[in-house]
Design a protein around this motif. Structure first.
Motif, PDB file in Angstrom:
ATOM      1  N   VAL A 314      18.404  12.724   2.076  1.00 43.73           N
ATOM      2  CA  VAL A 314      19.178  13.597   2.949  1.00 43.73           C
ATOM      3  C   VAL A 314      18.644  13.469   4.375  1.00 43.73           C
ATOM      4  N   TRP A 315      19.566  13.426   5.334  1.00 46.27           N
ATOM      5  CA  TRP A 315      19.208  13.382   6.747  1.00 46.27           C
ATOM      6  C   TRP A 315      19.762  14.623   7.444  1.00 46.27           C
ATOM      7  N   GLY A 316      19.058  15.107   8.444  1.00 40.94           N
ATOM      8  CA  GLY A 316      19.543  16.261   9.188  1.00 40.94           C
ATOM      9  C   GLY A 316      18.859  16.379  10.530  1.00 40.94           C
ATOM     10  N   LYS A 317      19.171  17.452  11.255  1.00 38.49           N
ATOM     11  CA  LYS A 317      18.562  17.742  12.559  1.00 38.49           C
ATOM     12  C   LYS A 317      18.003  19.164  12.503  1.00 38.49           C
ATOM     13  N   TYR A 318      16.707  19.267  12.812  1.00 39.33           N
ATOM     14  CA  TYR A 318      16.029  20.561  12.709  1.00 39.33           C
ATOM     15  C   TYR A 318      16.627  21.562  13.689  1.00 39.33           C
ATOM     16  N   GLN A 319      16.782  22.795  13.204  1.00 39.67           N
ATOM     17  CA  GLN A 319      17.232  23.873  14.092  1.00 39.67           C
ATOM     18  C   GLN A 319      16.518  25.164  13.725  1.00 39.67           C
ATOM     19  N   LEU A 373       8.412  17.848   9.425  1.00 45.50           N
ATOM     20  CA  LEU A 373       9.881  17.853   9.452  1.00 45.50           C
ATOM     21  C   LEU A 373      10.407  18.340  10.793  1.00 45.50           C
ATOM     22  N   ALA A 374       9.834  19.439  11.296  1.00 50.68           N
ATOM     23  CA  ALA A 374      10.366  20.067  12.513  1.00 50.68           C
ATOM     24  C   ALA A 374      10.003  19.303  13.766  1.00 50.68           C
ATOM     25  N   HIS A 375       8.824  18.680  13.790  1.00 54.48           N
ATOM     26  CA  HIS A 375       8.343  18.079  15.039  1.00 54.48           C
ATOM     27  C   HIS A 375       7.948  16.613  14.879  1.00 54.48           C
ATOM     28  N   GLY A 376       8.244  16.022  13.742  1.00 55.27           N
ATOM     29  CA  GLY A 376       7.868  14.623  13.522  1.00 55.27           C
ATOM     30  C   GLY A 376       8.611  13.655  14.412  1.00 55.27           C
ATOM     31  N   ASN A 377       9.839  13.995  14.774  1.00 52.00           N
ATOM     32  CA  ASN A 377      10.628  13.161  15.694  1.00 52.00           C
ATOM     33  C   ASN A 377      11.004  13.991  16.919  1.00 52.00           C
ATOM     34  N   SER A 378      10.944  13.381  18.083  1.00 54.09           N
ATOM     35  CA  SER A 378      11.176  14.115  19.336  1.00 54.09           C
ATOM     36  C   SER A 378      12.577  14.691  19.420  1.00 54.09           C
ATOM     37  N   ASN A 379      13.561  14.038  18.770  1.00 51.70           N
ATOM     38  CA  ASN A 379      14.938  14.535  18.857  1.00 51.70           C
ATOM     39  C   ASN A 379      15.272  15.522  17.738  1.00 51.70           C
ATOM     40  N   ILE A 393       8.982  14.404  -9.786  1.00 50.77           N
ATOM     41  CA  ILE A 393       9.688  14.002  -8.573  1.00 50.77           C
ATOM     42  C   ILE A 393       8.668  13.712  -7.484  1.00 50.77           C
ATOM     43  N   ASP A 394       8.749  12.524  -6.893  1.00 53.05           N
ATOM     44  CA  ASP A 394       7.954  12.212  -5.704  1.00 53.05           C
ATOM     45  C   ASP A 394       8.797  12.545  -4.480  1.00 53.05           C
ATOM     46  N   LEU A 395       8.253  13.377  -3.613  1.00 51.63           N
ATOM     47  CA  LEU A 395       9.018  13.873  -2.476  1.00 51.63           C
ATOM     48  C   LEU A 395       8.403  13.374  -1.174  1.00 51.63           C
ATOM     49  N   TYR A 396       9.267  12.951  -0.237  1.00 49.68           N
ATOM     50  CA  TYR A 396       8.819  12.450   1.065  1.00 49.68           C
ATOM     51  C   TYR A 396       9.542  13.225   2.169  1.00 49.68           C
ATOM     52  N   VAL A 397       8.794  13.620   3.204  1.00 52.97           N
ATOM     53  CA  VAL A 397       9.355  14.271   4.381  1.00 52.97           C
ATOM     54  C   VAL A 397       9.014  13.403   5.580  1.00 52.97           C
ATOM     55  N   ASN A 398      10.023  12.846   6.227  1.00 50.79           N
ATOM     56  CA  ASN A 398       9.812  11.900   7.330  1.00 50.79           C
ATOM     57  C   ASN A 398       8.773  10.844   6.941  1.00 50.79           C
ATOM     58  N   ASP A 399       8.968  10.281   5.750  1.00 49.02           N
ATOM     59  CA  ASP A 399       8.133   9.191   5.201  1.00 49.02           C
ATOM     60  C   ASP A 399       6.725   9.636   4.800  1.00 49.02           C
ATOM     61  N   MET A 400       6.386  10.942   4.932  1.00 47.98           N
ATOM     62  CA  MET A 400       5.088  11.441   4.469  1.00 47.98           C
ATOM     63  C   MET A 400       5.255  11.996   3.058  1.00 47.98           C
ATOM     64  N   LYS A 401       4.444  11.478   2.123  1.00 46.37           N
ATOM     65  CA  LYS A 401       4.554  11.924   0.744  1.00 46.37           C
ATOM     66  C   LYS A 401       3.951  13.309   0.582  1.00 46.37           C
ATOM     67  N   VAL A 402       4.721  14.175  -0.091  1.00 42.95           N
ATOM     68  CA  VAL A 402       4.217  15.515  -0.398  1.00 42.95           C
ATOM     69  C   VAL A 402       3.179  15.386  -1.506  1.00 42.95           C
ATOM     70  N   GLY A 403       2.014  15.970  -1.300  1.00 47.34           N
ATOM     71  CA  GLY A 403       0.910  15.783  -2.237  1.00 47.34           C
ATOM     72  C   GLY A 403       1.078  16.505  -3.557  1.00 47.34           C
ATOM     73  N   GLU A 404       1.782  17.636  -3.552  1.00 51.74           N
ATOM     74  CA  GLU A 404       1.921  18.424  -4.765  1.00 51.74           C
ATOM     75  C   GLU A 404       2.840  17.726  -5.776  1.00 51.74           C
ATOM     76  N   ARG A 405       2.482  17.853  -7.042  1.00 47.34           N
ATOM     77  CA  ARG A 405       3.284  17.287  -8.120  1.00 47.34           C
ATOM     78  C   ARG A 405       4.460  18.209  -8.414  1.00 47.34           C
ATOM     79  N   ILE A 406       5.664  17.628  -8.583  1.00 48.33           N
ATOM     80  CA  ILE A 406       6.868  18.421  -8.829  1.00 48.33           C
ATOM     81  C   ILE A 406       7.413  18.028 -10.199  1.00 48.33           C
ATOM     82  N   PRO A 407       7.047  18.744 -11.250  1.00 47.24           N
ATOM     83  CA  PRO A 407       7.496  18.386 -12.601  1.00 47.24           C
ATOM     84  C   PRO A 407       8.971  18.749 -12.824  1.00 47.24           C
ATOM     85  N   TYR A 408       9.552  18.200 -13.888  1.00 43.99           N
ATOM     86  CA  TYR A 408      10.941  18.496 -14.242  1.00 43.99           C
ATOM     87  C   TYR A 408      11.001  19.782 -15.064  1.00 43.99           C
ATOM     88  N   VAL A 409      11.871  20.708 -14.651  1.00 46.16           N
ATOM     89  CA  VAL A 409      12.042  21.933 -15.438  1.00 46.16           C
ATOM     90  C   VAL A 409      13.139  21.763 -16.484  1.00 46.16           C
TER      91      VAL A 409
END
Length: 593
Positions: A314-319, A373-379, A393-409
């Motif tokens: 998913v792509w978006g613009k922080y607000q 997410l909010a300040h990783g990109n200037s725009n 689930i392996d989760l990435y925010v602006n290409d940074m991997k989230v360290g916490e493990r996200i199991p399937y419920v």
């Protein structure tokens, strides 16, 4: 002899010179052909008495021309050949899995019968508003499989156009992953003046529903004998219209309609009665990169079950302001992933839950990832990627991997849709673009797939599960059943891989290699076939990157490889081959349970 033919649905003929010379055999098979009985030929002789390759000729050649025959020319692998024969017979009786893709036409050679002149009526009921959808011109084949582009929802309808010919039955089917799971079997039987509706669960037919005296509805087509069939999905039933007239009987939903994966159209007499098909338009149109614009609060239906290796982006613009979220869900209240962006608290809340019971089992609050997410990109642009692994689930925010493990419920394959929310009343849309997994075409064994042609340098990739408990499993790259450019037979029982080719019905000299233990024990394997100038190069590997080659072989071109047009599979247990990747990028998949 006549009684036997009259009581048969299928006649299997074992072709030899003696059979061809027999007047009784000729009379019996011709009688079967005249009655429209399905003929399944079996080749039971390798060479003629003169030592030449045996091929059916004369009356036998005419009756079996264009049919795929089962090889009984030797006693080797007899059990496997019997299994192939049974599978072919079952498939002609609608009891085997149907491959998706271009299928080889099996011509029946039956004579068309003309229906009596129909009586016309001027008044017809109206089926309702014409639905938008994709119209597909159907090939002139006796078994046609068209994949749906998404799960059906209430209000959807499927439309089929055809040309009515009096004769044996023809049917419309909505099936799951195979013909062992049929959501609706709509069987038109002109000779009995009835439509039979049924479904099949786990390979077993359920209770029939019949609507009699319906042939007249087909015969009242708008132009001579053309007809138009509409299958409409209502909340708890299917409603049918023939040339605008609704049938008296409806069919209850016995299997969830989202299980429907393919429309299968069959014509027992091979009269080409199915002409066009319209399926619903995709609710989310995906571009070549699998991306589409996000519509706030609208469910983006997953066109297929999620599987390990898939990802959603998913792509978006922080607000600033109130929170907004990205969700992967099952139904209305089960959240596989709830990604909630909370500007006021400066955190991202990650959670998973069942029945909308908040907080859920995860309930993580991430501040570092929020800053990324909010300040990783200037725009202010941000990118979220969820990759699905075996256990979590392996989760990435602006290409940074989230360290916490996200199991399937809940089971990954049970996820049904993706949805993006903003607070009620907000007219701001932070979500810009989403990428869902591209639809996979269904691949099933015992299939024959057509392609354009090969060129030097092309690579075909096959994936399968190595089965030690079967005698053999094989594949063919071929021009037709008498000309096979490459035959690959993997024989665990003998401990060898055998390569060969067939030219005008005669097999050449085998090329053999012992199966290494590393291949026999690797489980999932990949086979790469490289088309060279003088040879087919084969590499067996245990990974799709082909970095760990377990066995290499070469097969010289004994026939023109550019004339090869089909790839066929012979999978004894129907649980070996799982994936086919063609040089043009076309892929077929099948899950192994």
């Amino acid at each position: 002899m006549a009684t036997g033919v009259e009581g048969s649905a299928i006649v299997c003929c074992f072709m030899t010179q003696k059979y061809e010379r027999s007047k009784n055999c000729s009379a019996e098979l011709n009688y079967a052909n005249d009655r429209g009985t399905t003929i399944v030929p079996c080749m039971a002789q390798n060479r003629t008495e003169e030592g030449n390759p045996y091929r059916a000729s004369g009356w036998l050649g005419i009756l079996t021309a264009g049919k795929l025959w089962i090889d009984f020319k030797s006693d080797e692998q007899l059990e496997m050949r019997i299994t192939q024969l049974l599978t072919e017979c079952c498939s002609r009786l609608c009891k085997s899995e149907t491959p998706v893709g271009k299928m080889v036409t099996l011509k029946s050679g039956m004579t068309k019968k003309k229906a009596p002149a129909p009586k016309k009526k001027k008044q017809r009921a109206v089926a309702g508003k014409m639905a938008t959808g994709t119209v597909i011109d159907l090939p002139d084949e006796n078994s046609i499989t068209i994949p749906l582009n998404q799960p059906l929802e209430p209000g959807d309808q499927i439309e089929v156009w055809g040309f009515y010919e009096y004769g044996e039955k023809f049917n419309f089917n909505l099936v799951g992953d195979s013909l062992n799971e049929v959501l609706i079997h709509f069987d038109i039987r002109p000779t009995q003046n009835v439509v039979v509706m049924n479904n099949k669960e786990n390979g077993c037919w359920q209770t029939e529903i019949r609507d009699s005296r319906v042939v007249r509805k087909f015969e009242r087509g708008e132009y001579d004998e053309n007809f138009h069939l509409v299958v409409k999905y209502e909340e708890d039933k299917l409603v049918f219209f023939i040339n605008g007239e609704q049938l008296r009987k409806t069919f209850p939903i016995r299997i969830p309609m989202r299980e429907g994966k393919n429309v299968v159209l069959r014509d027992q007499e091979d009269l080409g009665r199915w002409k066009k098909l319209k399926i619903p338009e995709p609710r989310v149109t995906q571009e070549s990169k699998g991306t589409s614009s996000v519509k706030l609060g609208e469910e983006m239906i997953l066109e297929q079950a999620l599987t390990v290796g898939d990802c959603i982006e998913v792509w978006g613009k922080y607000q600033e302001g109130d929170k907004y979220s990205f969700n992967i869900m099952r139904g209305k209240g089960d959240y596989l992933l709830h990604f909630d962006i909370r500007p006021q608290s400066g955190t991202i809340c990650l959670d998973s839950t069942l029945d909308t019971a908040w907080p859920g089992s995860l309930n993580l609050h991430l501040s570092e990832e929020f800053q990324k997410l909010a300040h990783g990109n200037s725009n202010g642009d941000f990118h979220i990627k969820a990759e699905f692994t075996e256990d979590n689930i392996d989760l990435y925010v602006n290409d940074m991997k989230v360290g916490e493990r996200i199991p399937y419920v809940f089971d990954l394959s049970a996820a049904t849709h993706v949805i993006c929310f903003v607070p009620p009343g907000s007219n701001k849309n932070p979500w810009k673009k989403i990428s869902l997994p591209k639809p996979r075409q269904l691949f099933q064994s015992f299939g024959t797939y057509e392609f354009e042609s090969f060129s030097i340098g092309d690579v075909v990739n096959f994936t399968g599960h190595f089965r030690k408990d079967v005698d053999a499993f094989a594949l063919n790259i071929m021009q037709d059943t008498s000309n096979i450019q490459l035959h690959v037979s993997i024989r665990p029982a003998e401990g060898v891989v055998v390569l060969n080719s067939m030219v005008t019905g005669g097999w050449g000299k085998e090329i053999r290699a012992a199966i290494p233990q590393s291949l026999a024990s690797c489980g999932l394997f990949d086979l790469f076939v490289l088309v060279g100038e003088k040879t087919f190069g084969l590499e067996f590997s245990k990974d799709e990157e082909n970095e760990n080659v377990l066995l290499e072989m070469k097969m010289p071109h004994r026939a023109d490889f550019t004339k090869a047009k089909f790839i066929s599979f012979r999978d004894v247990k129907d649980n070996v081959w799982t994936e086919l990747n063609m040089p043009d990028g076309t892929s077929y998949y099948r899950e192994i349970s």
